[in-house]
Design a protein around this motif. Sequence first.
Motif, short mmCIF file in Angstrom:
data_model
loop_
_atom_site.label_atom_id
_atom_site.label_comp_id
_atom_site.label_asym_id
_atom_site.label_seq_id
_atom_site.Cartn_x
_atom_site.Cartn_y
_atom_site.Cartn_z
N MET A 153 -12.77 -4.36 0.16
CA MET A 153 -11.34 -4.49 0.03
C MET A 153 -10.76 -5.06 1.31
SD MET A 153 -9.91 -1.32 -2.19
CE MET A 153 -8.50 -2.30 -2.54
N ALA A 154 -9.67 -5.77 1.16
CA ALA A 154 -9.01 -6.40 2.30
C ALA A 154 -7.96 -5.48 2.91
CB ALA A 154 -8.35 -7.69 1.86
N TYR A 155 -7.77 -5.64 4.21
CA TYR A 155 -6.70 -4.96 4.94
C TYR A 155 -6.01 -6.02 5.78
CZ TYR A 155 -4.17 -1.95 8.16
OH TYR A 155 -3.18 -1.34 8.88
N THR A 156 -4.71 -6.17 5.63
CA THR A 156 -3.96 -7.10 6.46
C THR A 156 -2.68 -6.43 6.95
OG1 THR A 156 -2.79 -8.03 4.55
CG2 THR A 156 -4.79 -9.17 5.27
N LEU A 157 -2.34 -6.72 8.18
CA LEU A 157 -1.10 -6.21 8.76
C LEU A 157 -0.62 -7.19 9.81
CD1 LEU A 157 0.94 -3.82 9.06
CD2 LEU A 157 -0.55 -2.95 10.87
N LEU A 202 11.98 -1.72 7.14
CA LEU A 202 11.27 -0.81 8.03
C LEU A 202 10.54 0.27 7.26
CD1 LEU A 202 13.98 -0.19 10.78
CD2 LEU A 202 12.23 -1.96 10.68
N ALA A 203 9.49 0.77 7.87
CA ALA A 203 8.75 1.90 7.33
C ALA A 203 8.42 2.83 8.48
CB ALA A 203 7.47 1.43 6.65
N SER A 204 8.65 4.11 8.27
CA SER A 204 8.29 5.10 9.28
C SER A 204 6.79 5.32 9.25
CB SER A 204 8.99 6.42 9.01
OG SER A 204 10.37 6.29 9.21
N ILE A 205 6.21 5.38 10.43
CA ILE A 205 4.80 5.77 10.54
C ILE A 205 4.79 7.02 11.41
CG2 ILE A 205 3.92 3.45 10.13
CD1 ILE A 205 3.53 3.09 13.12
N GLY A 206 3.68 7.50 11.77
CA GLY A 206 3.60 8.74 12.51
C GLY A 206 4.13 8.67 13.92
N GLN A 207 4.37 9.84 14.49
CA GLN A 207 4.74 10.02 15.89
C GLN A 207 6.03 9.30 16.27
OE1 GLN A 207 1.44 10.00 18.62
NE2 GLN A 207 -0.01 10.54 17.01
N ARG A 257 -2.85 3.90 5.80
CA ARG A 257 -2.29 4.34 4.51
C ARG A 257 -2.12 3.22 3.51
NH1 ARG A 257 2.55 7.93 6.79
NH2 ARG A 257 2.75 5.97 7.89
N HIS A 258 -1.84 2.01 3.97
CA HIS A 258 -1.62 0.88 3.06
C HIS A 258 -2.51 -0.28 3.50
CE1 HIS A 258 1.75 2.89 1.20
NE2 HIS A 258 2.28 3.08 2.40
N ARG A 259 -3.02 -1.02 2.54
CA ARG A 259 -3.95 -2.10 2.82
C ARG A 259 -3.27 -3.43 3.09
NH1 ARG A 259 -8.48 -0.13 3.12
NH2 ARG A 259 -9.66 -2.05 3.12
N HIS A 260 -1.99 -3.55 2.72
CA HIS A 260 -1.26 -4.81 2.93
C HIS A 260 0.13 -4.49 3.48
CE1 HIS A 260 -4.36 -7.02 0.82
NE2 HIS A 260 -4.35 -6.08 -0.09
N GLY A 261 0.64 -5.37 4.33
CA GLY A 261 1.94 -5.15 4.98
C GLY A 261 3.07 -4.91 4.00
N ALA A 262 3.09 -5.63 2.90
CA ALA A 262 4.18 -5.49 1.93
C ALA A 262 4.20 -4.10 1.30
CB ALA A 262 4.08 -6.56 0.86
N ALA A 263 3.08 -3.44 1.22
CA ALA A 263 3.01 -2.11 0.62
C ALA A 263 3.81 -1.08 1.41
CB ALA A 263 1.57 -1.65 0.47
#
Length: 156
Positions: free
Chosen positions: A1-5, A27-32, A147-153
């Motif tokens: 599977m692909a992962y892009t960011l 925007l998306a909240s990530i940890g910390q 958590r997500h494999r693609h930036g748009a997710a």
Amino acid sequence: MAYTLQAVIADGEALRAVARDLPAARLASIGQDLSLMPMTDVLFDSVADGSGVGALGFRRFPGGFERDLAAWSAGGPVAYVEAEYFGGAGEQRAAVWDGGTVVLGPLHVEEGQPFPPAGSPISQALRRLGAVAAAGQDEFSAVGLGRHRHGAAWIA
């Protein structure tokens, strides 16, 4: 599977302040207490100055965007990161601006190269933003970038 960011990462509150002036920003909240702003096609077009792409060795970096990142970093560190993996092989790039200048990087680990002892480019950038990893973990995992494999997710 692909992962892009491809994304800007910074303190959540600081990034929300920046996003108010960018209708294309999501925007998306990530940890910390960090947030990320994926470099979508719409955001890319809205911040590009027409001078080309690929500055500082990044693959998806709008022309002139380094000026925006420098300005945004007046209030604290701001990172731009890229990762692209398929089947476990891939590469990472990262840079951090603080106080208007690049203070880390740009860092790049190409496909097939091991990460340096300091960690992956993205983990080093996250550490510069204040992320802390637990024992047996890196900063990439600590903030949940897997958590997500693609930036748009992140903004779906």
